[in-house]
Design a protein around this motif. Structure first.
Motif, mmCIF file in Angstrom:
data_model
loop_
_atom_site.group_PDB
_atom_site.id
_atom_site.type_symbol
_atom_site.label_atom_id
_atom_site.label_comp_id
_atom_site.label_asym_id
_atom_site.label_seq_id
_atom_site.Cartn_x
_atom_site.Cartn_y
_atom_site.Cartn_z
ATOM 1 N N ARG A 121 27.274 45.411 34.105
ATOM 2 C CA ARG A 121 28.035 44.231 33.694
ATOM 3 C C ARG A 121 29.548 44.470 33.730
ATOM 4 O O ARG A 121 30.029 45.588 33.615
ATOM 5 C CB ARG A 121 27.595 43.759 32.321
ATOM 6 N N ASN A 125 30.542 39.261 30.303
ATOM 7 C CA ASN A 125 29.159 39.245 30.815
ATOM 8 C C ASN A 125 29.038 38.892 32.284
ATOM 9 O O ASN A 125 28.004 38.388 32.724
ATOM 10 C CB ASN A 125 28.273 38.340 29.965
ATOM 11 N N ARG A 126 30.099 39.134 33.039
ATOM 12 C CA ARG A 126 29.971 38.937 34.480
ATOM 13 C C ARG A 126 29.144 40.085 35.039
ATOM 14 O O ARG A 126 28.999 41.130 34.410
ATOM 15 C CB ARG A 126 31.363 38.922 35.118
ATOM 16 N N LYS A 127 28.614 39.848 36.255
ATOM 17 C CA LYS A 127 27.765 40.893 36.846
ATOM 18 C C LYS A 127 28.606 41.986 37.469
ATOM 19 O O LYS A 127 29.655 41.714 38.055
ATOM 20 C CB LYS A 127 26.920 40.284 37.973
ATOM 21 N N TRP A 128 28.125 43.223 37.334
ATOM 22 C CA TRP A 128 28.702 44.309 38.128
ATOM 23 C C TRP A 128 27.570 44.831 39.024
ATOM 24 O O TRP A 128 26.605 45.434 38.542
ATOM 25 C CB TRP A 128 29.257 45.440 37.251
ATOM 26 N N GLU A 224 27.954 37.356 47.097
ATOM 27 C CA GLU A 224 28.993 36.870 46.178
ATOM 28 C C GLU A 224 30.282 37.700 46.270
ATOM 29 O O GLU A 224 31.387 37.189 46.036
ATOM 30 C CB GLU A 224 28.442 36.916 44.737
ATOM 31 N N GLU A 321 43.253 35.996 33.200
ATOM 32 C CA GLU A 321 42.585 36.295 34.465
ATOM 33 C C GLU A 321 43.597 35.967 35.555
ATOM 34 O O GLU A 321 44.053 34.828 35.651
ATOM 35 C CB GLU A 321 41.377 35.348 34.560
#
Ligand code: BT5
Length: 324
Positions: A121, A125-128, A224, A321
């Protein structure tokens, strides 16, 4: 790692080229000669090739290339960082595991490494993406005596250590996109995730997660991130030893951590700005759910990003961001 095994690895790694007698090992480790022989057999099972010559002793000829607690420990020149290493072939996330170990009281400097992560992650909670063994996925438990609002400075500290590692090993100059992205040629090759647990005036522990895309080919990246991700291999045109990179990274991190407590954040600020991405350029950024525009001027002495607003005022930003 059992302490006997740990001591044996330490001893062997300091006698890398010469033989070390069974008697010496037995004396230093306080175990019998038979126990020494058994330990050697165990190392062989882990992929070490050992030469045993009567009246001379033992010598390691080749070490396994796979990551394990032993192989990372072998020749690691740190005092405390990575003295305790926990390695898994697969984990949901090293971050989750390290948080759990920290709560159970693991030592300052414990490193959790996974070959693959099923649910790695990022921030919020974004994906890694890390469900492959091409990268380095690790988390470090730290117990610094600092107040919680100093925690983000550690992200910047780690980013510099990664940038210096890249500069030396790849002979390329990376950029650091505030707060936690490491880029080469405008593509993301590494990300850092700093999480902490603490009270208002004191951190209990911090878990710093580091993801490095090392030996990926471009087609290994999920759609993505296909356009925005890259790896050391793609950028430098060669394959890297993950063990050597981990060791070098841990050595640099320990040094940086120690320097921080001696010299404060000021030396971090100067180094960071040397690599800073889009400095003096106009960017759009999202801050408190609002899209804004401004010019990045660098970082403040506490780690905040300095942005020159449309009104020509320079404002410190603590959470934002930056858009690409
Ligand atoms: C980060 O978050 O960049 C922090 C990444 C930290 C990963 C490490 S690996 C070891 C430890 N265990 C974990 O579970 N995590 C840590 P953030 O700034 O939120 O960036 C996430 C974004 O990066 C995603 O939304 C994607 O756009 C992009 N991304 C995901 N996987 C990527 C990859 N492998 N390479 C480059 N970009 C990626």
């Amino acid at each position: 790692m059992s302490s006997t095994r740990e001591k044996l690895i330490d001893l062997l790694s300091t006698h890398e080229t010469d033989f070390i007698s069974g008697q010496l090992i037995s004396d230093q480790l306080n175990i019998s000669r038979t126990a020494v022989w058994k330990q050697m057999k165990n190392l062989e099972k882990d992929g070490y090739a050992i030469e045993a010559v009567p009246n001379k002793g033992y010598r390691i000829i080749t070490q396994p290339t796979k990551i394990s607690e032993n192989t990372v420990h072998w020749g690691l020149k740190t005092e405390w960082l990575g003295k305790d290493i926990v390695h898994y072939t697969t984990l949901p996330s090293t971050q989750t595991k390290a948080n759990q170990l920290a709560q159970e009281g693991c030592s300052h400097g414990t490193v959790v490494i996974a070959d693959k992560q099923e649910t790695g992650r990022g921030r919020m909670n974004r994906k890694w993406y890390s469900n492959n063994d091409a990268g380095i996925w690790l988390s470090i438990v730290l117990r610094p005596k600092v107040v919680p609002n100093q925690a983000p400075q550690f992200t910047l500290l780690v980013a510099i250590a990664i940038a210096e590692l890249i500069e030396e090993e790849l002979e390329l100059t990376p950029s650091l996109k505030w707060p936690n992205d490491v880029l080469i040629n405008h593509k993301k090759v590494a990300g850092i995730l700093t999480e902490m647990q603490g009270e208002q005036d004191q951190i209990n522990y911090m878990v710093v997660g580091i993801g490095l895309n090392v030996n990926h080919q471009q087609d290994m990246f999920e759609s993505e991130i296909q356009q925005l991700a890259s790896s050391f291999k793609i950028e430098a045109g060669k394959t890297f030893s993950k063990i050597e990179l981990i060791q070098s990274l841990l050595q640099r991190l320990e040094q940086a951590y120690q320097d921080y407590f001696i010299n404060g954040f000021s030396s971090v600020k100067n180094k960071w700005e040397r690599y800073g991405y889009l400095i003096n350029q106009e960017v759009t950024y999202t801050n408190a759910n609002q899209k804004k525009q401004g010019i990045i001027k660098g970082i403040q002495s506490d780690g905040a990003l300095l942005i020159e607003t449309k009104m020509k005022q320079i404002e410190p930003i603590y959470s934002a961001e930056i858009n690409w």
